[in-house]
Design a protein around this motif. Sequence first.
Motif, mmCIF file in Angstrom:
data_model
loop_
_atom_site.group_PDB
_atom_site.id
_atom_site.type_symbol
_atom_site.label_atom_id
_atom_site.label_comp_id
_atom_site.label_asym_id
_atom_site.label_seq_id
_atom_site.Cartn_x
_atom_site.Cartn_y
_atom_site.Cartn_z
ATOM 1 N N ARG A 95 -1.810 6.713 -9.124
ATOM 2 C CA ARG A 95 -2.254 7.710 -8.130
ATOM 3 C C ARG A 95 -3.752 7.655 -7.876
ATOM 4 O O ARG A 95 -4.269 8.412 -7.067
ATOM 5 C CB ARG A 95 -1.889 9.133 -8.578
ATOM 6 N N ALA A 107 2.258 -3.490 0.176
ATOM 7 C CA ALA A 107 3.475 -2.968 0.819
ATOM 8 C C ALA A 107 3.781 -3.684 2.134
ATOM 9 O O ALA A 107 4.876 -3.548 2.671
ATOM 10 C CB ALA A 107 3.334 -1.463 1.061
ATOM 11 N N ARG A 134 8.597 5.357 3.605
ATOM 12 C CA ARG A 134 8.180 5.143 4.991
ATOM 13 C C ARG A 134 9.303 4.569 5.841
ATOM 14 O O ARG A 134 9.294 4.678 7.049
ATOM 15 C CB ARG A 134 7.010 4.137 5.050
ATOM 16 N N ILE A 136 12.785 4.647 4.774
ATOM 17 C CA ILE A 136 14.070 4.974 4.136
ATOM 18 C C ILE A 136 15.150 5.230 5.201
ATOM 19 O O ILE A 136 16.240 4.668 5.122
ATOM 20 C CB ILE A 136 13.941 6.187 3.177
ATOM 21 N N ASP A 188 0.123 1.138 7.748
ATOM 22 C CA ASP A 188 1.556 1.411 7.558
ATOM 23 C C ASP A 188 2.324 1.356 8.883
ATOM 24 O O ASP A 188 3.469 0.924 8.919
ATOM 25 C CB ASP A 188 1.772 2.788 6.913
HETATM 26 O O1 DC Z 1 3.798 7.537 -0.365
HETATM 27 P P1 DC Z 1 2.649 6.797 -1.020
HETATM 28 O O2 DC Z 1 1.302 7.175 -0.467
HETATM 29 O O3 DC Z 1 2.689 6.888 -2.510
HETATM 30 O O4 DC Z 1 2.888 5.266 -0.639
HETATM 31 C C1 DC Z 1 2.035 4.262 -1.093
HETATM 32 C C2 DC Z 1 1.967 3.116 -0.109
HETATM 33 O O5 DC Z 1 3.208 2.413 -0.077
HETATM 34 C C3 DC Z 1 1.625 3.477 1.321
HETATM 35 O O6 DC Z 1 0.579 2.640 1.769
HETATM 36 C C4 DC Z 1 2.860 3.184 2.101
HETATM 37 C C5 DC Z 1 3.653 2.255 1.246
HETATM 38 N N1 DC Z 1 5.082 2.536 1.293
HETATM 39 C C6 DC Z 1 5.862 1.754 2.083
HETATM 40 O O7 DC Z 1 5.359 0.865 2.757
HETATM 41 N N2 DC Z 1 7.204 1.947 2.105
HETATM 42 C C7 DC Z 1 7.758 2.911 1.397
HETATM 43 N N3 DC Z 1 9.087 3.072 1.436
HETATM 44 C C8 DC Z 1 6.964 3.752 0.588
HETATM 45 C C9 DC Z 1 5.612 3.549 0.573
#
Ligand code: DC
Length: 231
Positions: A95, A107, A134, A136, A188
């Motif tokens: 974190r 990611a 992001r 799901i 993202d």
């Molecule tokens: O939700 P978070 O801030 O902990 O996510 C960390 C990073 O991971 C953020 O840059 C987006 C990426 N991420 C992603 O690309 N796909 C996901 N299913 C979850 C997070």
Amino acid sequence: MKQIIIAIDGHSSSGKSTMAKDLAKEIGYIYIDTGAMYRAVTLYALQHGFFAGDKVDEDALRHALPDIHISFQLNKQTGRPDTYLNGTNVEREIRGMEVSDKVSSVAALPFIRRAMVAQQQEMGKAKGIVMDGRDIGTTVFPDAELKLFITASPEVRARRRLDELKAKGETATYEEVLENVKKRDYLDSTREESPLRKADDAVVLDNSDMTISEQKAWLLEVVRQRLQEVQ
Ligand code: DC
């Protein structure tokens, strides 16, 4: 009662993880934080010197992938799952600002996403899960019975993130955090592989001006309705 999959997507620091965790606890579902998985891979890459500035050594990471094992274990004190990387609790480290700053580039890598998505789909096989991330509702579980998309203004999200960091004793300025929030939004939502995008059938919540309890009440009502519909 029939169990469902609840997919919660949205912007970083929109409060979706807190919402998802509380919801899972309330309805007795398993909570899976997919962001924590990308964060754990990023931590591994940092620990092994795979970064040169913002750039990660893709070949090194690809080779290391079979050695990266991510799991979750319920923390009895907090009642929430902690993230483990190769058997070590990394909940706190993932974190921090260092991982937050680098995670978007990890990611965005297609081979990392494929590996994480496959694990996430496996975790959701038995249903009864609340999964946040992001992609799901769009990629991991496009057939999820309930999809939510959570957002808030970048300024509100930066303020929340700063409070979180301060509570953990980390030092950062509001400007730094706001910049990080905006940078992650951009990365993202513009990456080629599974960009952050609202699923067409997702229910949207902008919680900029909502209290946690207002949000909770709203969410429980949406879930209650959907559970009734699917029985
Ligand atoms: O939700 P978070 O801030 O902990 O996510 C960390 C990073 O991971 C953020 O840059 C987006 C990426 N991420 C992603 O690309 N796909 C996901 N299913 C979850 C997070």
